[in-house]
Motif scaffolding. Structure first.
Motif, PDB file in Angstrom:
ATOM      1  N   GLY A  74     -16.401  -2.744   2.336  1.00  0.00           N
ATOM      2  CA  GLY A  74     -15.111  -3.423   2.345  1.00  0.00           C
ATOM      3  C   GLY A  74     -14.442  -3.500   0.992  1.00  0.00           C
ATOM      4  N   ALA A  75     -14.931  -2.742  -0.010  1.00  0.00           N
ATOM      5  CA  ALA A  75     -14.337  -2.786  -1.345  1.00  0.00           C
ATOM      6  C   ALA A  75     -13.067  -1.940  -1.382  1.00  0.00           C
ATOM      7  CB  ALA A  75     -15.331  -2.281  -2.382  1.00  0.00           C
ATOM      8  N   ASN A  76     -12.091  -2.374  -2.161  1.00  0.00           N
ATOM      9  CA  ASN A  76     -10.855  -1.610  -2.307  1.00  0.00           C
ATOM     10  C   ASN A  76     -11.083  -0.398  -3.192  1.00  0.00           C
ATOM     11  OD1 ASN A  76      -9.186  -3.296  -0.756  1.00  0.00           O
ATOM     12  ND2 ASN A  76      -8.865  -4.688  -2.482  1.00  0.00           N
ATOM     13  N   PRO A  77     -10.466   0.745  -2.868  1.00  0.00           N
ATOM     14  CA  PRO A  77     -10.603   1.933  -3.710  1.00  0.00           C
ATOM     15  C   PRO A  77      -9.831   1.789  -5.014  1.00  0.00           C
ATOM     16  CG  PRO A  77      -9.076   2.355  -1.924  1.00  0.00           C
ATOM     17  CD  PRO A  77      -9.664   1.000  -1.659  1.00  0.00           C
ATOM     18  N   VAL A  96       0.865  -1.181   0.000  1.00  0.00           N
ATOM     19  CA  VAL A  96       0.000   0.000   0.000  1.00  0.00           C
ATOM     20  C   VAL A  96       0.899   1.228   0.000  1.00  0.00           C
ATOM     21  CG1 VAL A  96      -1.812   1.287   1.194  1.00  0.00           C
ATOM     22  CG2 VAL A  96      -1.784  -1.227   1.302  1.00  0.00           C
ATOM     23  N   ILE A  97       0.721   2.090  -1.006  1.00  0.00           N
ATOM     24  CA  ILE A  97       1.522   3.309  -1.135  1.00  0.00           C
ATOM     25  C   ILE A  97       0.591   4.512  -1.029  1.00  0.00           C
ATOM     26  CG2 ILE A  97       3.037   4.656  -2.633  1.00  0.00           C
ATOM     27  CD1 ILE A  97       3.886   2.004  -3.934  1.00  0.00           C
ATOM     28  N   GLU A  98       0.924   5.421  -0.119  1.00  0.00           N
ATOM     29  CA  GLU A  98       0.171   6.661   0.035  1.00  0.00           C
ATOM     30  C   GLU A  98       1.153   7.808  -0.100  1.00  0.00           C
ATOM     31  OE1 GLU A  98      -2.985   6.007   3.401  1.00  0.00           O
ATOM     32  OE2 GLU A  98      -1.233   4.739   3.788  1.00  0.00           O
ATOM     33  N   GLY A  99       1.082   8.536  -1.216  1.00  0.00           N
ATOM     34  CA  GLY A  99       2.077   9.556  -1.505  1.00  0.00           C
ATOM     35  C   GLY A  99       1.474  10.893  -1.863  1.00  0.00           C
ATOM     36  N   VAL A 124      -7.041  11.402  -8.424  1.00  0.00           N
ATOM     37  CA  VAL A 124      -7.019  11.354  -6.966  1.00  0.00           C
ATOM     38  C   VAL A 124      -8.441  11.471  -6.417  1.00  0.00           C
ATOM     39  CG1 VAL A 124      -6.068  12.408  -4.882  1.00  0.00           C
ATOM     40  CG2 VAL A 124      -4.706  12.347  -6.971  1.00  0.00           C
ATOM     41  N   TYR A 125      -9.250  12.309  -7.066  1.00  0.00           N
ATOM     42  CA  TYR A 125     -10.662  12.412  -6.695  1.00  0.00           C
ATOM     43  C   TYR A 125     -11.341  11.045  -6.809  1.00  0.00           C
ATOM     44  CZ  TYR A 125     -15.648  13.480  -7.191  1.00  0.00           C
ATOM     45  OH  TYR A 125     -17.027  13.477  -7.070  1.00  0.00           O
ATOM     46  N   ASP A 126     -11.083  10.332  -7.910  1.00  0.00           N
ATOM     47  CA  ASP A 126     -11.694   9.012  -8.106  1.00  0.00           C
ATOM     48  C   ASP A 126     -11.260   8.036  -7.010  1.00  0.00           C
ATOM     49  OD1 ASP A 126     -13.042   9.849 -10.357  1.00  0.00           O
ATOM     50  OD2 ASP A 126     -11.548   9.068 -11.767  1.00  0.00           O
ATOM     51  N   TYR A 127      -9.994   8.127  -6.591  1.00  0.00           N
ATOM     52  CA  TYR A 127      -9.511   7.251  -5.522  1.00  0.00           C
ATOM     53  C   TYR A 127     -10.289   7.512  -4.236  1.00  0.00           C
ATOM     54  CZ  TYR A 127      -6.727   5.488  -1.682  1.00  0.00           C
ATOM     55  OH  TYR A 127      -6.345   4.855  -0.529  1.00  0.00           O
ATOM     56  N   TYR A 128     -10.340   8.770  -3.810  1.00  0.00           N
ATOM     57  CA  TYR A 128     -11.005   9.095  -2.555  1.00  0.00           C
ATOM     58  C   TYR A 128     -12.507   8.820  -2.615  1.00  0.00           C
ATOM     59  CZ  TYR A 128      -7.031  11.289  -0.181  1.00  0.00           C
ATOM     60  OH  TYR A 128      -5.843  11.528   0.459  1.00  0.00           O
ATOM     61  N   ALA A 129     -13.120   9.104  -3.767  1.00  0.00           N
ATOM     62  CA  ALA A 129     -14.550   8.839  -3.903  1.00  0.00           C
ATOM     63  C   ALA A 129     -14.852   7.353  -3.782  1.00  0.00           C
ATOM     64  CB  ALA A 129     -15.067   9.390  -5.233  1.00  0.00           C
ATOM     65  N   SER A 130     -14.028   6.509  -4.411  1.00  0.00           N
ATOM     66  CA  SER A 130     -14.236   5.067  -4.320  1.00  0.00           C
ATOM     67  C   SER A 130     -13.879   4.539  -2.934  1.00  0.00           C
ATOM     68  CB  SER A 130     -13.426   4.337  -5.399  1.00  0.00           C
ATOM     69  OG  SER A 130     -12.034   4.562  -5.243  1.00  0.00           O
ATOM     70  N   CYS A 159      -0.393  -2.503  -6.701  1.00  0.00           N
ATOM     71  CA  CYS A 159      -0.493  -2.163  -5.287  1.00  0.00           C
ATOM     72  C   CYS A 159      -1.801  -1.423  -5.019  1.00  0.00           C
ATOM     73  CB  CYS A 159       0.686  -1.292  -4.852  1.00  0.00           C
ATOM     74  SG  CYS A 159       0.657   0.374  -5.548  1.00  0.00           S
ATOM     75  N   GLN A 160      -2.062  -1.165  -3.749  1.00  0.00           N
ATOM     76  CA  GLN A 160      -3.165  -0.314  -3.351  1.00  0.00           C
ATOM     77  C   GLN A 160      -2.614   1.066  -2.992  1.00  0.00           C
ATOM     78  OE1 GLN A 160      -6.537  -0.964  -3.301  1.00  0.00           O
ATOM     79  NE2 GLN A 160      -5.957  -2.824  -4.380  1.00  0.00           N
ATOM     80  N   GLY A 161      -3.516   2.050  -2.872  1.00  0.00           N
ATOM     81  CA  GLY A 161      -3.104   3.376  -2.461  1.00  0.00           C
ATOM     82  C   GLY A 161      -3.254   4.409  -3.560  1.00  0.00           C
ATOM     83  N   TYR A 162      -2.594   5.549  -3.368  1.00  0.00           N
ATOM     84  CA  TYR A 162      -2.750   6.665  -4.296  1.00  0.00           C
ATOM     85  C   TYR A 162      -1.485   7.524  -4.287  1.00  0.00           C
ATOM     86  CZ  TYR A 162      -3.112   9.782  -0.302  1.00  0.00           C
ATOM     87  OH  TYR A 162      -2.821  10.484   0.842  1.00  0.00           O
ATOM     88  N   PHE A 163      -1.359   8.351  -5.336  1.00  0.00           N
ATOM     89  CA  PHE A 163      -0.323   9.380  -5.383  1.00  0.00           C
ATOM     90  C   PHE A 163      -0.983  10.671  -5.824  1.00  0.00           C
ATOM     91  CE2 PHE A 163       2.862  11.693  -8.044  1.00  0.00           C
ATOM     92  CZ  PHE A 163       3.614  12.180  -6.984  1.00  0.00           C
ATOM     93  N   ALA A 164      -0.822  11.729  -5.017  1.00  0.00           N
ATOM     94  CA  ALA A 164      -1.492  13.001  -5.286  1.00  0.00           C
ATOM     95  C   ALA A 164      -0.498  14.142  -5.339  1.00  0.00           C
ATOM     96  CB  ALA A 164      -2.534  13.289  -4.202  1.00  0.00           C
ATOM     97  N   ALA A 165      -0.633  14.984  -6.359  1.00  0.00           N
ATOM     98  CA  ALA A 165       0.028  16.281  -6.375  1.00  0.00           C
ATOM     99  C   ALA A 165      -1.076  17.302  -6.132  1.00  0.00           C
ATOM    100  CB  ALA A 165       0.725  16.525  -7.707  1.00  0.00           C
ATOM    101  N   GLY A 166      -1.062  17.941  -4.973  1.00  0.00           N
ATOM    102  CA  GLY A 166      -2.170  18.812  -4.603  1.00  0.00           C
ATOM    103  C   GLY A 166      -1.707  20.081  -3.923  1.00  0.00           C
TER     104      GLY A 166
END
Length: 273
Positions: free
Chosen positions: A236-239, A22-25, A222-228, A247-254
């Protein structure tokens, strides 16, 4: 006629699977931070520590910047601050796998005001946190993530884990006034505050609670990741990750803006006009 009811304990059998990376960046105007963990069992409430030994880098404009592990924050950190309009690429090499994601940084939405108000609804009054910000690009569809945090020394909450956000969500600027965006964060009801029941303690606000609010403009992926993520929380569904490589997770430039922390006082809340 008599109505009867019974209770039955349901014993759910969870299917264990092999942990996945899981990567959260994030790259923001405040710096760069990458967290690498592995998924855990649904019955395990303890958040795992960041995995060391990964090769992490962020690229922008043809330049590749290594991001090193920082023991003090238990994450990979860099002083690299993002700039609106630039596209950033994250690469992570870990345990023989390569993970990659890109994100384009939108401009910031400066916060104009944030205050608590009583919202009358029928015979009840709801406590709302009203936030107004400037739309950085009124003629462009923009996407936003927000997080409301609170610190509390109230006796009911001293032993509670308040590390999770008090409120969070994502939204876009459709339906907002020209050049402005706003959110009404529904906090609790006046009746619930008066009743002060134990099952409501973590949802209530108490005098002396310190409130802070963060708003970040994000791109569509990134919006789609957080919305899902929000939609799948109860099921219990994965985003929907925006990182390739399995992998799971997201990368955001914000772009991040924040309010100054404020102390909640019930007597200071005014009635919405």
């Amino acid at each position: 006629m008599t109505l009867t009811a019974c209770e039955k304990e349901l014993d759910f059998e969870y299917h264990e699977t092999e942990p996945v990376v899981v990567i959260e960046g994030r790259v923001t105007n405040e710096g760069t931070e990458i967290l690498i963990t592995k998924s855990r069992s649904v019955t395990d409430s303890v958040r795992g520590r960041c995995r060391q030994g990964a090769l992490v880098a962020v690229s922008v404009g043809g330049k590749k910047i290594p991001v090193e592990y920082n023991a003090a924050t238990d994450s990979y950190r860099s002083a690299l601050a993002g700039e609106p309009g630039h596209t950033y690429t994250l690469t992570v090499d870990y345990e023989g796998r390569h993970y990659e994601a890109t994100s384009t940084m939108p401009p910031a939405a400066p916060i104009i005001s944030a205050e608590f108000l009583w919202q009358p609804v029928l015979k009840e009054r709801l406590l709302v946190y009203e936030v107004w910000a400037a739309d950085p690009e009124p003629d462009v569809r923009n996407y936003y993530w927000y997080r409301m945090d609170r610190r509390s020394e109230h006796q009911h909450l001293k032993d509670k884990d308040l590390s999770q956000p008090y409120r969070w969500a994502v939204f876009d600027d459709r339906g907002n006034p020209p050049g402005r965006i706003y959110r009404d964060l529904m906090c609790t009801s006046e009746r619930a505050m008066d009743d002060d029941k134990e099952e409501d303690w973590e949802r209530l606000l108490y005098d002396g609670d310190e409130i802070s609010f963060t708003l970040m403009t994000i791109d569509r992926s990134v919006y789609d990741y957080y919305a899902s993520l929000r939609a799948g929380q109860n099921g219990g569904a994965n985003p929907r990750s925006n990182i390739s490589g399995g992998c799971q997770g997201y990368f955001a430039a914000g772009s991040v803006t924040r309010t100054q922390p404020q102390v909640f006082r019930r007597e200071d809340v005014s009635l919405r006009n």
